[in-house]
Enzyme design. Structure first.
Site, PDB file in Angstrom:
ATOM      1  N   GLU A  10       0.853  -1.193   0.000  1.00 52.59           N
ATOM      2  CA  GLU A  10       0.000   0.000   0.000  1.00 52.59           C
ATOM      3  C   GLU A  10       0.882   1.234   0.000  1.00 52.59           C
ATOM      4  O   GLU A  10       1.730   1.390   0.868  1.00 52.59           O
ATOM      5  CB  GLU A  10      -0.918  -0.035   1.234  1.00 52.59           C
ATOM      6  CG  GLU A  10      -1.896   1.116   1.314  1.00 52.59           C
ATOM      7  CD  GLU A  10      -1.347   2.262   2.116  1.00 52.59           C
ATOM      8  OE1 GLU A  10      -1.112   3.337   1.509  1.00 52.59           O
ATOM      9  OE2 GLU A  10      -1.148   2.101   3.316  1.00 52.59           O
ATOM     10  N   CYS A  44      -2.797   7.266   5.399  1.00 56.91           N
ATOM     11  CA  CYS A  44      -2.649   7.085   3.953  1.00 56.91           C
ATOM     12  C   CYS A  44      -3.844   7.584   3.166  1.00 56.91           C
ATOM     13  O   CYS A  44      -3.756   7.786   1.952  1.00 56.91           O
ATOM     14  CB  CYS A  44      -2.369   5.622   3.627  1.00 56.91           C
ATOM     15  SG  CYS A  44      -3.629   4.482   4.210  1.00 56.91           S
TER      16      CYS A  44
END
Length: 239
Positions: A10, A44
């Site tokens: 990710e 994120c």
């Protein structure tokens, strides 16, 4: 890494929020303050790019600034702290450099923009940075939210989708048709309607698209991702 190891990768994103002219600002402002500044923006899917309709951008900018300057920055062990430190001193300097560069390239600083000691950075809001600035194209991973003005929702969607990273996005509107229109066209693995981009619960699929990552998290998705399928084939004359 051992051969055959299963991984989920990710890389984060530069989360966009589209704010239509009929958005409920009483819901929007606290949502953006949380989505942009909790964990000092080190999430994120933190709110980073807000595309706000030109008819309400002045009010949104003013109210968001009013809320941001009241946020308490400092020691994360203090229960009153709302914006804690960045992970390293080097990151504090980097965020400051990106903000300064954006201002030189035409952004208007509404609030913040300064280091607090070696570890913390003020909750910062920039108005209309250049679309080519680092702050507009890369994940800042710090307490910085950018506001951009738009006239037509298709313009906002195009800008929201313009980067090679794609994770979670959001749209604020009271019109269900507008919401569905944006959800269908936004390049994101999850789109929140009337909530910030950092919303998630464990059962949700969670992961990036395009250059934002490989694999999908979430309880069931992770179980499937990390499992090995096995097939048995039987040959028998009695079957």
């Amino acid at each position: 890494m051992a051969p055959g190891t299963r991984v989920g990768l990710e890389h984060g994103g530069v989360a966009p929020v589209i704010v239509e002219k009929d958005a409920d600002l009483d819901e929007l402002i606290p949502s953006m303050l949380k989505g942009g500044f909790y964990h000092a923006g080190q999430v994120c899917v933190s709110v980073q790019r807000m595309f706000v309709h030109e008819s309400i951008v002045d009010e949104v900018a003013s109210r968001l600034k009013e809320g941001a300057v009241k946020l308490r920055v400092g020691n994360p062990q203090d229960p009153l702290t709302e914006v804690g430190p960045l992970i390293t001193h080097k990151e504090v300097d980097r965020v400051g450099t990106w903000v300064d560069e954006a201002i030189k390239e035409g952004a208007r600083l509404l609030c913040g923009g300064n280091k607090i000691g070696q570890s913390c950075f003020e909750a910062t809001i920039l108005l209309n940075p250049s679309q080519n600035s680092k702050i507009s194209t890369k994940e800042v991973f710090g307490p910085v939210v950018c506001i951009y003005t738009y006239k037509d929702i298709n313009e906002a969607i195009k800008l929201a989708n313009s980067l090679d990273v794609s994770f979670q996005a959001a749209v604020f509107t009271k019109n269900i048709d507008t919401a569905l229109y944006a959800v269908k066209r936004l390049s994101a693995t999850a789109v929140m309607v009337n909530d910030h981009t950092a919303f998630r619960v464990d059962w949700m699929p969670f992961g990036g698209a395009k250059a934002s990552g490989l694999g999908m998290g979430g309880i069931t998705h992770s179980m499937h991702e990390m499992s090995k399928e096995k097939l048995m084939v039987i040959k028998s004359s009695v079957l």
